[in-house]
Scaffold this motif. Sequence first.
Motif, short mmCIF file in Angstrom:
data_model
loop_
_atom_site.label_atom_id
_atom_site.label_comp_id
_atom_site.label_asym_id
_atom_site.label_seq_id
_atom_site.Cartn_x
_atom_site.Cartn_y
_atom_site.Cartn_z
N PRO A 1 53.81 26.45 -13.84
CA PRO A 1 52.54 27.17 -13.70
C PRO A 1 51.89 26.85 -12.37
O PRO A 1 52.08 25.75 -11.81
N HIS B 1 50.66 33.32 -19.78
CA HIS B 1 50.70 33.56 -18.35
C HIS B 1 49.30 33.46 -17.76
O HIS B 1 48.30 33.56 -18.47
N THR C 1 54.05 36.73 -22.74
CA THR C 1 53.05 36.88 -21.68
C THR C 1 51.73 36.18 -21.97
O THR C 1 50.93 35.98 -21.05
N GLN D 1 59.88 33.81 -18.17
CA GLN D 1 60.61 35.00 -17.83
C GLN D 1 61.96 34.64 -17.28
O GLN D 1 62.09 33.75 -16.46
#
Length: 276
Positions: free
Chosen positions: A166, A101, A98, A2
């Motif tokens: 992450p 994610h 996404t 993002q």
Amino acid sequence: GQLKFYVTRIAAGKVTRGLPQALQRCGYRTFSLYPTYGDFLSARSFQTGAGIGRFIDMAEMGVNEDMQPDRFYFDQARRLIARERQADAPLFVLVYLTANHFPWTSTYRTDLTPAGWAAPGNTPEVDEYIRRQSMTAADYADFVARLKAEHPGEPFLLVRFGDHQPAIAQKLIEPDLPQPRLADRLMRHDPRYYKTYYAFDALNYRPNLTSALETLDGAYLPLVVQEAAGVPLDPSFVAQKKIMLRCNGVFYGCKHGAEARRFNRLLIDAGFIKGL
């Protein structure tokens, strides 16, 4: 990943400098494909205040779930480009993905696992993360191939980057590190815990990547993107580039923040930041 824009409307003040505004001044039409509802974190007002001319959220894309496969958002981008392209008006499109994610504690869309992929043998959470990255790589390769086929000879600059590591990275970098020492690493902004990646791909032209340093604070990415796309830098970005070269790609931490504070004061004095 993002993208975090570096400018926004703030309280009673206003910031009028950033990548979308710079591109608009050079004739670009600016779009954002946002994967959830536009009122989440005030994203619609944030991005339109930062210079996004057309903000398209999950509802407008026709879905009610924000965990869509990457190919869904790439297809949205392809359709937008085909629909909005004009010979005399280049496009800037911000695309969020996404599927990779968190959480990685559950298996997402096993039917999209690339053929021949096998878990490397890490913990289930890490292997799931890697599997989703493999899905992203396959969908991105397909996206690039379709751009080539649908727009032969047209120039495209594609910029990929992660906005942060992450959450599982902290468990892997130094797995035996006691919690107090890990907290100290984070508070001291140890680069090992904050580094992510950025990468450029170009179709049908050779980008200028002389400013794409090996280590680059996110605040510099807009000026590197402009130079790669052949967009002339305005005086504020020229001044920021001098800081980038002087500080070897570091912005916020250069001279313990002195360079960033000085640059922000220059922006205030030049009228880019008002009402604060």
